[in-house]
Design a protein around this motif. Sequence first.
Motif, short mmCIF file in Angstrom:
data_model
loop_
_atom_site.label_atom_id
_atom_site.label_comp_id
_atom_site.label_asym_id
_atom_site.label_seq_id
_atom_site.Cartn_x
_atom_site.Cartn_y
_atom_site.Cartn_z
N PRO A 10 0.82 -1.22 0.00
CA PRO A 10 0.00 0.00 0.00
C PRO A 10 0.86 1.27 0.00
O PRO A 10 1.95 1.31 0.57
CB PRO A 10 -0.81 -0.10 1.29
CG PRO A 10 -0.10 -1.09 2.14
CD PRO A 10 0.67 -1.99 1.23
N ALA A 11 0.34 2.31 -0.64
CA ALA A 11 1.08 3.57 -0.78
C ALA A 11 1.46 4.17 0.57
O ALA A 11 2.49 4.82 0.69
CB ALA A 11 0.26 4.57 -1.59
N ARG A 12 0.65 3.97 1.60
CA ARG A 12 0.97 4.54 2.91
C ARG A 12 2.21 3.90 3.54
O ARG A 12 2.68 4.34 4.58
CB ARG A 12 -0.23 4.46 3.85
CG ARG A 12 -0.62 3.07 4.25
CD ARG A 12 -1.90 3.06 5.09
NE ARG A 12 -2.33 1.72 5.38
CZ ARG A 12 -3.11 1.00 4.61
NH1 ARG A 12 -3.57 1.49 3.48
NH2 ARG A 12 -3.45 -0.22 4.94
N LEU A 37 6.38 8.64 2.11
CA LEU A 37 5.90 9.41 0.97
C LEU A 37 4.43 9.79 1.10
O LEU A 37 4.01 10.80 0.53
CB LEU A 37 6.13 8.63 -0.32
CG LEU A 37 7.59 8.44 -0.70
CD1 LEU A 37 7.70 7.60 -1.97
CD2 LEU A 37 8.28 9.76 -0.88
N ALA A 38 3.64 9.03 1.83
CA ALA A 38 2.22 9.33 1.97
C ALA A 38 1.97 10.44 2.99
O ALA A 38 1.14 11.31 2.77
CB ALA A 38 1.44 8.08 2.36
N THR A 39 2.71 10.42 4.10
CA THR A 39 2.45 11.38 5.18
C THR A 39 3.44 12.53 5.20
O THR A 39 3.16 13.56 5.81
CB THR A 39 2.51 10.69 6.56
OG1 THR A 39 3.84 10.23 6.78
CG2 THR A 39 1.52 9.54 6.64
N GLY A 40 4.61 12.34 4.59
CA GLY A 40 5.64 13.36 4.63
C GLY A 40 6.46 13.33 5.90
O GLY A 40 7.41 14.09 6.05
N ALA A 68 -5.00 10.32 6.14
CA ALA A 68 -4.35 11.63 6.16
C ALA A 68 -3.88 12.02 4.77
O ALA A 68 -3.33 11.19 4.05
CB ALA A 68 -3.15 11.62 7.12
N PRO A 69 -4.05 13.27 4.37
CA PRO A 69 -3.59 13.71 3.05
C PRO A 69 -2.06 13.80 3.02
O PRO A 69 -1.42 14.02 4.03
CB PRO A 69 -4.21 15.09 2.89
CG PRO A 69 -4.47 15.56 4.29
CD PRO A 69 -4.73 14.32 5.11
N ALA A 70 -1.49 13.65 1.84
CA ALA A 70 -0.03 13.70 1.69
C ALA A 70 0.53 15.05 2.04
O ALA A 70 1.69 15.19 2.35
CB ALA A 70 0.35 13.32 0.25
N ALA A 71 -0.28 16.10 2.02
CA ALA A 71 0.19 17.46 2.29
C ALA A 71 0.18 17.77 3.78
O ALA A 71 0.22 18.92 4.17
CB ALA A 71 -0.69 18.45 1.55
#
Length: 78
Positions: A10-12, A37-40, A68-71
């Motif tokens: 998964p991307a998260r 990369l997903a959460t920063g 949570a958004p990537a930003a």
Amino acid sequence: MTLTQDPQHPARRHYVLKLDRQADPARGAVSGRIENLATGRVFDFDDAASLMEGLARELENAGDDAAAPAASGAVPAR
């Protein structure tokens, strides 16, 4: 056959590993930074043990951050 809806990777759980210039894994000297990369979120590590501890922390928090958004911005773990 049953297909799962959850992706195997998964991307998260995507990370960037940045090794310090003085890191020398052949000698057991591992240090650097990991970024989700997903959460920063980022965390620095000084050895293999602190790398594994940081990843364990990230995985514990992954369920909380699934939506949570990537930003969201980087939050140092130290």
